[in-house]
Design an enzyme around this catalytic site. Sequence first.
Site, PDB file in Angstrom:
ATOM      1  N   ILE A   1       0.847  -1.194   0.000  1.00  0.00           N
ATOM      2  CA  ILE A   1       0.000   0.000   0.000  1.00  0.00           C
ATOM      3  C   ILE A   1       0.883   1.245   0.000  1.00  0.00           C
ATOM      4  O   ILE A   1       0.405   2.356   0.272  1.00  0.00           O
ATOM      5  CB  ILE A   1      -0.968   0.016   1.212  1.00  0.00           C
ATOM      6  CG1 ILE A   1      -0.265  -0.313   2.539  1.00  0.00           C
ATOM      7  CG2 ILE A   1      -2.095  -0.977   0.994  1.00  0.00           C
ATOM      8  CD1 ILE A   1       0.532   0.792   3.136  1.00  0.00           C
ATOM      9  N   ALA A   2       2.166   1.078  -0.347  1.00  0.00           N
ATOM     10  CA  ALA A   2       3.133   2.175  -0.310  1.00  0.00           C
ATOM     11  C   ALA A   2       3.142   2.901  -1.661  1.00  0.00           C
ATOM     12  O   ALA A   2       2.240   3.665  -1.981  1.00  0.00           O
ATOM     13  CB  ALA A   2       4.507   1.632   0.055  1.00  0.00           C
ATOM     14  N   ARG A   3       4.163   2.661  -2.444  1.00  0.00           N
ATOM     15  CA  ARG A   3       4.272   3.150  -3.809  1.00  0.00           C
ATOM     16  C   ARG A   3       4.656   1.965  -4.686  1.00  0.00           C
ATOM     17  O   ARG A   3       5.364   1.053  -4.247  1.00  0.00           O
ATOM     18  CB  ARG A   3       5.324   4.257  -3.933  1.00  0.00           C
ATOM     19  CG  ARG A   3       4.845   5.613  -3.440  1.00  0.00           C
ATOM     20  CD  ARG A   3       3.853   6.237  -4.407  1.00  0.00           C
ATOM     21  NE  ARG A   3       3.443   7.581  -4.030  1.00  0.00           N
ATOM     22  CZ  ARG A   3       2.325   7.871  -3.408  1.00  0.00           C
ATOM     23  NH1 ARG A   3       1.498   6.899  -3.034  1.00  0.00           N
ATOM     24  NH2 ARG A   3       2.006   9.128  -3.141  1.00  0.00           N
TER      25      ARG A   3
ATOM     26  N   HIS B   1      -5.695   1.720  -6.564  1.00  0.00           N
ATOM     27  CA  HIS B   1      -5.136   2.784  -5.721  1.00  0.00           C
ATOM     28  C   HIS B   1      -6.249   3.451  -4.894  1.00  0.00           C
ATOM     29  O   HIS B   1      -6.469   4.660  -4.976  1.00  0.00           O
ATOM     30  CB  HIS B   1      -4.398   3.829  -6.564  1.00  0.00           C
ATOM     31  CG  HIS B   1      -3.355   4.578  -5.788  1.00  0.00           C
ATOM     32  ND1 HIS B   1      -2.151   4.942  -6.317  1.00  0.00           N
ATOM     33  CD2 HIS B   1      -3.337   5.034  -4.503  1.00  0.00           C
ATOM     34  CE1 HIS B   1      -1.434   5.597  -5.423  1.00  0.00           C
ATOM     35  NE2 HIS B   1      -2.140   5.647  -4.311  1.00  0.00           N
TER      36      HIS B   1
ATOM     37  N   GLU C   1       2.007   2.400 -12.776  1.00  0.00           N
ATOM     38  CA  GLU C   1       0.607   2.764 -12.614  1.00  0.00           C
ATOM     39  C   GLU C   1       0.161   3.807 -13.646  1.00  0.00           C
ATOM     40  O   GLU C   1       0.900   4.767 -13.878  1.00  0.00           O
ATOM     41  CB  GLU C   1       0.447   3.319 -11.197  1.00  0.00           C
ATOM     42  CG  GLU C   1      -0.948   3.393 -10.676  1.00  0.00           C
ATOM     43  CD  GLU C   1      -0.973   3.700  -9.178  1.00  0.00           C
ATOM     44  OE1 GLU C   1      -1.723   4.605  -8.784  1.00  0.00           O
ATOM     45  OE2 GLU C   1      -0.240   3.046  -8.423  1.00  0.00           O
TER      46      GLU C   1
END
Length: 318
Positions: free
Chosen positions: A235-237, A284, A266
């Site tokens: 859930i970071a980058r 996201h 992304e």
Amino acid sequence: MKRILVTRPMPDRVLEEARRHFDVEIRDDNTPLKPGQMRGALALYDGILPTLGDMFQADVFTEAENSRCRILANFGVGYNHIDVAAARAMGIAVSNTPGAVTDATADIAMTLMLMTARRAGEGERLVRAGKWPGWNPTQMLGLHVSGKTVGIIGMGRIGQAIAKRCHFGFGMSVVYHNRSAKPLDFDARQLGSIEEVAATADILVVAVPGGAETRHLINAEVFAAMRPTAHFINIARGDVVDEAALIAALQEGGIAGAGLDVYEREPIVPDALKAMENVALLPHLGTAALEVREAMGLMAVENLRAFFAGETPPNLVN
């Protein structure tokens, strides 16, 4: 009145507050700004409220020395899409919106943990396809999350919020890796390396900031250290994870499953991931709740207000 560009549509409450203080132009387009648009915005506006995908990298600032813009008030806690040093060199301040995103992002981590461990995405697809034959004692057996060990990489605000949910809500043991010692007000064990955490955890969650320092922090060596029964959550980058190494670990059975809210390129999601039933994929959604997005926007507007009032913005990052 200072002129501000808001680079994406925002909740009405945020725009109303922005208009109380500024002459606001809202870009009615959800695609990221292109380099030429960013250079133009730096020349035309006193401040810009950008967000993820608006890549204010060093080359965008090369001709910005005499630009009109004096602050980039980023909408989001992560600001690795902005070259803060290059902005500073041109006299442009940068701020972000920490705090407002913490609980919502932690909630999405828990959602993904349960989805992948309990095979929720796979089960929903089965029902929607009309292929569910009915309950039986051995159908779709997953991992029981309660009482297991969660490993967290990065014990900042979001990492701690995830750890508390796991520990107090699910009775999980918590192990973690953090660059520095982190005193916590709950039972958790700090380990010496990411690989040691990966080897210990039933579920490994990454919660570090994005940027050059953390790019591919989670790599083939980390996945090799994980148990074949373990699940991985990001859930970071997206670029914190070597996506090719993750795909290989899943395809080879090195790990049992994954839950992802972010992706390396992304919004492109590799077909290999989309084809896997043991991978939960979200678009996201980390902060996608109205009150959270409102809080983020109001925080960004307050950073702008304070800056132009001659005060130090509450969330200045440079």
